[in-house]
Structure formats: C-alpha cells, structure tokens
Write an enzyme that holds these catalytic residues in place. Sequence first.
Site, mmCIF file in Angstrom:
data_model
loop_
_atom_site.group_PDB
_atom_site.id
_atom_site.type_symbol
_atom_site.label_atom_id
_atom_site.label_comp_id
_atom_site.label_asym_id
_atom_site.label_seq_id
_atom_site.Cartn_x
_atom_site.Cartn_y
_atom_site.Cartn_z
ATOM 1 N N ASP A 231 -13.749 17.504 -9.324
ATOM 2 C CA ASP A 231 -15.070 17.127 -8.800
ATOM 3 C C ASP A 231 -16.189 18.026 -9.340
ATOM 4 O O ASP A 231 -17.368 17.717 -9.155
ATOM 5 C CB ASP A 231 -15.066 17.225 -7.264
ATOM 6 C CG ASP A 231 -14.747 15.883 -6.605
ATOM 7 O OD1 ASP A 231 -15.004 14.845 -7.237
ATOM 8 O OD2 ASP A 231 -14.264 15.888 -5.456
ATOM 9 N N LYS B 236 -9.197 5.742 -5.932
ATOM 10 C CA LYS B 236 -9.038 6.777 -6.953
ATOM 11 C C LYS B 236 -7.586 6.796 -7.454
ATOM 12 O O LYS B 236 -7.332 6.887 -8.656
ATOM 13 C CB LYS B 236 -9.419 8.154 -6.389
ATOM 14 C CG LYS B 236 -10.923 8.314 -6.195
ATOM 15 C CD LYS B 236 -11.273 9.558 -5.394
ATOM 16 C CE LYS B 236 -12.765 9.610 -5.102
ATOM 17 N NZ LYS B 236 -13.161 10.701 -4.201
ATOM 18 N N GLN C 267 -10.653 15.473 -0.737
ATOM 19 C CA GLN C 267 -11.642 14.484 -0.292
ATOM 20 C C GLN C 267 -12.509 15.065 0.820
ATOM 21 O O GLN C 267 -12.002 15.583 1.810
ATOM 22 C CB GLN C 267 -10.909 13.210 0.184
ATOM 23 C CG GLN C 267 -11.823 12.083 0.597
ATOM 24 C CD GLN C 267 -12.638 11.503 -0.559
ATOM 25 O OE1 GLN C 267 -12.152 11.350 -1.678
ATOM 26 N NE2 GLN C 267 -13.894 11.191 -0.295
#
Length: 296
Positions: free
Chosen positions: A122, A55, A99
């Site tokens: 997200d 990422k 994460q």
Amino acid sequence: MSDATIIDGKAFAAGLRARLADQVARLKEAHGITPGLSVVLVGEDPASQVYVRNKGKATAEAGMKSDQFNMPETASAEEVLAKVAALDADPEVNGILVQLPLPPQVDSAAVINAIDPGKDIDGFHVINVGRLATGQESLVPCTPLGCLLMLKDYAGPLVGKRAIVVGRSNIVGKPMAQLLIRESCTVTIAHSKTQDLPGECRRADIVIAAVGKPEMVRGDWIKPGATVIDVGINRIERDGKMKLVGDVAFEEALTVAGAITPVPGGVGPMTIACLLRNTLHAACRQHGLEVPPETI
Ligand code: NDP
C-alpha cells in the site's frame, strides 16, 4: 464546446493487468518465482470483506499467489503485530496488505510501520512516505498511482501544469500531491479549511477530487479543457434507487472538462491494478531483478 473525453479506467486497468499477468508468467518461467500477496483482515466490516475478496481474486487472476488471513474483531494489537512479523519473515510473501480500518484497540500506524517497507504494497509505511517525498524509489500508494498513470495518458505533458488536489488524506491527497510535484506540476493542496475552493479549482489544468462528498465539485469550478480525476466513491439515493457517484458533478463537468474519469469505472479499477503492479515490483526487487519496463 464538445463533451469531455471519458477516461475509461476499466479498459486502462484491463490493459495494465494483462501486461502484469504476462510479466508474472515470464518471471515464473525464467526464474521460478511466483509473486505472493498476503492480506490481513481484522474484523467483519462488510465493505472491507468485499475489497479484500476483490483484491484476492485479481491477484489470483494475474497468476500470483494470494493468501488471506482473517482475524477476529477482538484481536489484540500484539496478535496483529505477531501476524505481520510472521509475514515479514516469510520469503514466499512478497507483499503484505493490512486492510484498514483496524478496530480501535489496534494502533494502525504501529501495524503499518511494522510491515517490512519492501513488502508494504500500500506504500503507507513512513519509510515509503519519506522516500516518495524525497524523490527516492519507493512503493507508492495504489490509488494516487492509478490516477497518475491515467493522467500521463490523457492530460498530455504534465510539466508546468497547474494541478489542484482537493483532499489531504495520507492515503490519497498527500501522496497524489507528491507524485504531481515529482512530475513538475505546480500543485495546490486544498482541504476543508481552504478559502474560495471554486476559485482555486478554476485555475487548475488538472483537478483531482478526493474528498468523499457527493458531487461537491461543480461544473462551473472547472477550467475549460481541464483534466478531471474523480477519486470519490459515494453511495447516494436518487429517484428511489441507490447509486454510486463521485466527488464531481459528472454531467456538469462533462460539458466543460477536456477529459474526466467516471464513477464507477474510473479510478477504482486502477487502484486494484496498481496493487498487482506493486506486488510484482516488490517481488522483482526482493530477488534483485529489474522491474519490467512494460509495467512501470
Ligand atoms: P478522507 O476522509 O480521509 O479525506 C477527505 C479529505 O477531504 C480531507 O483532507 C478533508 O479535509 C477534505 N474535505 C472534506 N470536506 C471538504 C470540503 N467541503 N472542501 C474541501 N475539502 C474537504 O478521505 P480519503 O482521502 O480516504 O477518500 C476520499 C474519497 O476517495 C472518498 O470518497 C473515498 O471513498 C474515495 N476513495 C476511493 C478510492 C478508489 O479506489 N477509487 C480509494 C480511496 C478512497 P480536512 O483534512 O480539512 O478534514
């Protein structure tokens, strides 16, 4: 019948990433803004480390700022929440990604819901989930968003199509179903308690498999000509070698479907491209600017 079109997620993602990089450069030039994504990694899970590294690399390649904050496996909930609060307050940070999974002493929902919803790249914050469900503008989870972008290109008009989403997780299945409802599909959500899953799949013009069970969806579950999006990533041993396979029996489905995503090289690359897209869009909205239409 001829074989299905293989949907090239890698090429699709490369195209989107190039358009994003272009728009990032324009944003810098016209407004002096460089979108920034901060990723928080708690612990040393090897798979999470790989995801976070990828990422970060993709963010930098798109011309955005990329920061990574590593916290020890033993970090307390208060310490993680304090990190999120600092990033929320930093105007240079446009996107925050924590994460998952987090270690057991840290409540994931509390951490996700502490992120400023406008920076929740997200799209997991309850406010973004609620906005998506009620048809309001929101940050949308990257994996289902990537699936939708590919579907829009390969499945023809989506209005009125019968779609089945196999899997009802908060990160893939449920938001995927919401996006398809928004596109006026008729949506079935299947899960481990669904009766006659093969029969349910056979009625669908669009099959999204997000289960985490290698090659569970067989070729004879697919309606001829259907579009199949395989979200699954499963590592299996075959002929003495480790191999990545999806949730769909690819070779079987290939002879029946109209179009199908491969694993690897289908949904995976689009997830990262959508992460960059969400970061750019978040930065634009935070500065009161229009989101570039080329990247919608
Ligand atoms: P979860 O484990 O959170 O959810 C799996 C879902 O599948 C559940 O809803 C479960 O039902 C359902 N399920 C399990 N077994 C069956 C069955 N036999 N029949 C029907 N439904 C079943 O997984 P995720 O949604 O997080 O991920 C799904 C897959 O997608 C995984 O392989 C994951 O690695 C992959 N993935 C890929 C990404 C990418 O970028 N390509 C990103 C995210 C995930 P129930 O709710 O009843 O338990």
